[in-house]
Write an enzyme that holds these catalytic residues in place. Structure first.
Site, short mmCIF file in Angstrom:
data_model
loop_
_atom_site.label_atom_id
_atom_site.label_comp_id
_atom_site.label_asym_id
_atom_site.label_seq_id
_atom_site.Cartn_x
_atom_site.Cartn_y
_atom_site.Cartn_z
N LYS A 105 0.58 4.41 6.97
CA LYS A 105 0.10 5.23 5.85
C LYS A 105 0.67 6.64 6.00
O LYS A 105 1.34 6.96 6.97
CB LYS A 105 -1.44 5.32 5.85
N SER A 144 0.80 -1.23 0.00
CA SER A 144 0.00 0.00 0.00
C SER A 144 0.84 1.28 0.00
O SER A 144 0.34 2.34 -0.34
CB SER A 144 -0.95 0.01 1.20
#
Length: 358
Positions: free
Chosen positions: A129, A42
């Protein structure tokens, strides 16, 4: 005689040394640094699968453990078993020690996955993230370009998207490897006409120069094409992963009027993360402990997190804001990186040793 009697046995010395090592490691892991491994793609290509990094607890302030009855150096399970490594008999309130700094826009942050409600906050699975919006920011995505407070956001240097790559002949791992595309980042079409590829803009520019490539098209969702998987209600707002918002990120002490629209946008956050016993929504009205609320003041800060691999990241676009009490720490620097598709010494990515994380 007495000195001989009091002298520790070899086994006792080993036990004492092991106990000291466990206590020291636990304190370092809680107070200063915690190791973390990148498990998914990701954040590619900013962070790679197989990167080993240290997370700094000091930068944003060390979080006092909520779940204190736990087997040392474990997370959710006892090693090699399905047995819980903790007890919820005693749960401490949220408190964070003073830190060096606060979360800045575009920091890479490790946090507990908010929607894992079966675990205590501090034992939810760790995610990593980029904090693309901080408390009070208004974010919007237009055709895959992020805007914050009305201005185009600075894009990560190694940001990836998905592309349809049409070819005039079959390609192999060796071909894609020359362009930095690993076997987990491309998939052949069923009709063998081409490949679905995750790549950066720079990689695509180089790929376009190959005589084996007929055409390349970035996959961008169309505006107004609502996605039911998008937070808070992609179908109603007609939002998708490439066209999203505008949406304001809640800030501690911020008061909002609970209009029908704000109930739709923020009721999930209020219900799940603000610590109320009972929150219900009926006819687009919000009730706390059975009492209808005309307005609401948030109790903590929230953050909007996104992966740099924008088309291969389940992030705040899908499951919403990250509460401040879920923040673990700042991703600080890499200390090792291994490529799973290589063998022997080729597995080691030497250029990533002790690399800082931006």
């Amino acid at each position: 005689m007495n000195q001989e009697k009091n002298k520790k046995s070899a086994s006792r010395e080993w036990i004492d040394a092991l106990l000291f090592a466990v206590i020291a490691a636990s304190l370092i892991r809680w107070l200063l640094l915690e190791p973390f491994t990148i498990p998914t793609a990701s954040m590619e290509k900013s962070l790679l699968v197989g990167d080993f990094l240290f997370v700094s607890k000091m930068h944003y302030g060390t979080r006092v453990p909520k779940t204190i009855l736990q087997v040392p150096l474990t997370h959710q399970k006892i090693w090699g078993t399905d047995l819980k490594s903790y007890s919820e008999a005693i749960q401490l309130p949220y408190y964070r020690l003073p830190g060096f700094t606060s979360i800045k826009r575009n920091d890479v942050v490790v946090f507990n996955f908010p929607e894992e409600f079966q675990y205590p906050v501090d034992l939810k699975t760790n995610y990593i993230k980029r904090a693309i919006a901080i408390p009070g920011d208004v974010l919007e995505i237009k055709e895959a370009q992020l805007y914050v407070n009305g201005q185009p956001s600075e894009n990560p240097e190694e940001m990836q998207f998905s592309y349809d790559v049409i070819v005039n002949r079959p390609l192999n791992d060796e071909f894609f490897d020359r362009y930095g595309i690993n076997p987990d980042s491309y998939y052949p079409f069923s009709d063998n006409s081409g490949y679905f590829v995750f790549a950066t803009d720079e990689m695509i520019k180089e790929l376009e120069k190959s005589p084996a490539i007929s055409s390349i098209q970035k996959r961008i969702s169309k505006p107004g094409q609502g996605d039911s998987n998008i937070f808070p209600d992609g179908t109603y707002y007609k939002w998708n992963k490439d066209n999203f918002g505008p949406l304001e990120v809640p800030a501690k002490g911020q008061t909002i009027a609970l209009t029908e629209d704000n109930v739709r946008r923020y009721s999930f956050t209020i219900e799940k993360y603000e610590g109320h016993e009972s929150v219900t929504v009926e006819d687009n009205k919000l009730f706390i402990d059975g009492v209808e609320q005309e307005s609401y003041t948030f109790k903590q800060n929230y953050y909007f997190m996104m992966g740099d691999n924008r088309h291969d990241s389940l992030d705040s676009r899908f499951w919403g804001f990250v509460p401040e009490d879920h923040v673990v720490g700042k991703a600080w620097f890499l200390w090792l990186s291994l490529e799973k598709h290589k063998s022997m010494f080729n597995k080691i990515r030497w250029d990533r040793f002790f690399k800082s994380i931006d």
